[in-house]
Design an enzyme around this catalytic site. Structure first.
Site, short mmCIF file in Angstrom:
data_model
loop_
_atom_site.label_atom_id
_atom_site.label_comp_id
_atom_site.label_asym_id
_atom_site.label_seq_id
_atom_site.Cartn_x
_atom_site.Cartn_y
_atom_site.Cartn_z
N THR A 287 0.11 -9.39 -11.58
CA THR A 287 -1.07 -9.61 -10.74
C THR A 287 -2.23 -8.76 -11.29
O THR A 287 -2.02 -7.89 -12.14
CB THR A 287 -0.78 -9.22 -9.28
OG1 THR A 287 -0.59 -7.82 -9.20
CG2 THR A 287 0.43 -9.95 -8.73
N ASP B 57 0.85 -1.21 0.00
CA ASP B 57 0.00 0.00 0.00
C ASP B 57 0.88 1.26 0.00
O ASP B 57 1.78 1.37 0.84
CB ASP B 57 -0.91 -0.02 1.24
CG ASP B 57 -1.91 -1.17 1.17
OD1 ASP B 57 -2.27 -1.59 0.06
OD2 ASP B 57 -2.32 -1.67 2.24
C1 LIG Z 1 -2.07 -3.22 -3.05
S1 LIG Z 1 -2.29 -4.81 -2.40
C2 LIG Z 1 -1.13 -5.79 -3.36
C3 LIG Z 1 -1.47 -7.24 -3.32
C4 LIG Z 1 -0.52 -8.19 -4.07
N1 LIG Z 1 0.82 -8.20 -3.50
C5 LIG Z 1 -0.47 -7.87 -5.54
O1 LIG Z 1 0.56 -7.39 -6.00
O2 LIG Z 1 -1.46 -8.10 -6.22
C6 LIG Z 1 -1.46 -4.69 -0.82
C7 LIG Z 1 -1.76 -5.88 0.09
O3 LIG Z 1 -0.97 -5.80 1.27
C8 LIG Z 1 -1.78 -6.15 2.39
N2 LIG Z 1 -1.15 -5.51 3.56
C9 LIG Z 1 -1.15 -4.19 3.87
N3 LIG Z 1 -0.41 -3.96 4.97
C10 LIG Z 1 0.09 -5.16 5.36
C11 LIG Z 1 0.93 -5.59 6.43
N4 LIG Z 1 1.43 -4.71 7.31
N5 LIG Z 1 1.23 -6.90 6.54
C12 LIG Z 1 0.73 -7.80 5.65
N6 LIG Z 1 -0.08 -7.45 4.61
C13 LIG Z 1 -0.38 -6.16 4.45
C14 LIG Z 1 -3.16 -5.62 2.02
O4 LIG Z 1 -4.20 -6.24 2.75
C15 LIG Z 1 -3.22 -5.94 0.54
O5 LIG Z 1 -3.72 -7.23 0.29
#
Ligand SMILES: C[S@@+](CC[C@H](N)C(=O)[O-])C[C@H]1O[C@@H](n2cnc3c(N)ncnc32)[C@H](O)[C@@H]1O
Length: 207
Positions: free
Chosen positions: A183, A110
């Site tokens: 993705t 994020d």
């Molecule tokens: C923008 S999405 C990207 C998802 C995936 N990596 C992709 O490229 O399609 C960011 C993901 O990180 C997760 N996320 C955010 N902060 C996190 C944290 N501190 N630990 C683990 N996951 C986290 C969110 O729930 C979300 O699914």
């Protein structure tokens, strides 16, 4: 409540279980790869399907996503992936042993674009140093973002962090995706004409 078969969630791993039983007992392989914030899990599943002799672990903050991806893992009958409902910070700081990861993927974390939220960004020097300690020498960290400000931020953090070699140097990053699937997020963003920044860093041997 609809009936759920517990086998559907067999790949879900509780972090307490990992701490108690140890990584090799839980992962079942010596080579361990971590996907941080795996979202819809496309990359995690693709990598795990292609490298069945490697143990893949995913950590994701959203319980809903963990369960959804666990069901997909069960449907495709993959035995070398475990998913954890936790934060990357907790898993890296408190759960994984030192020098345990052969590779790590952080794809599109994020971006927290507002200045007052920059402190929420995952890529921070303390986190990157702890992650480095969890990686074996020569292990590769893959980072990617579609957000230009976050790309500059990542470059700044990584270039000041000790013990990493930028595999795209002298360029700060590459705009070409490494050989892997895009993705759903990347596909969406690329279709909107946004550019991606891909970073590959190798963990150096440290004393
Ligand atoms: C923008 S999405 C990207 C998802 C995936 N990596 C992709 O490229 O399609 C960011 C993901 O990180 C997760 N996320 C955010 N902060 C996190 C944290 N501190 N630990 C683990 N996951 C986290 C969110 O729930 C979300 O699914």
């Amino acid at each position: 409540m609809p009936h759920r078969d517990p086998a559907e969630l067999a790949s879900v791993l509780e972090t307490e279980d990992l701490l108690e039983r140890g990584l090799v007992a839980c992962a079942g392989q010596v080579r361990v790869v971590l996907d941080i914030g795996f979202g819809r899990g496309e990359l995690l599943i693709e990598l795990a399907s292609a490298q069945q002799d490697t143990a893949f672990m995913g950590v994701e903050i959203s319980r809903k996503r963990v369960e959804k991806v666990a069901r997909r893992i069960a449907r495709v009958e993959l035995k070398n992936v475990r998913v954890m409902h936790s934060t990357a910070e907790h898993v890296v700081e408190r759960v994984l042993p030192v020098k345990s990861l052969a590779e790590c993927w952080i794809n599109c974390p994020d971006p927290w674009p507002k200045k007052r939220h920059f402190k929420r960004r995952l890529i921070q020097s303390e986190f990157i140093e702890r992650l480095r300690q969890r990686m074996v020498p020569q292990a590769v960290l893959h980072l990617a973002t579609d957000h230009p400000g976050y790309a500059e931020w990542m470059h700044d953090v990584m270039s000041k962090a000790p013990g990493w070699e930028n595999l795209h140097a002298p360029a700060p990053w590459s705009d070409t995706r490494p050989p892997r699937i895009a993705t759903a997020y990347e596909t969406e963003w690329l279709a909107e004409g946004r550019c991606m920044a891909y970073f590959e860093y190798r963990c150096q041997e440290t004393r």
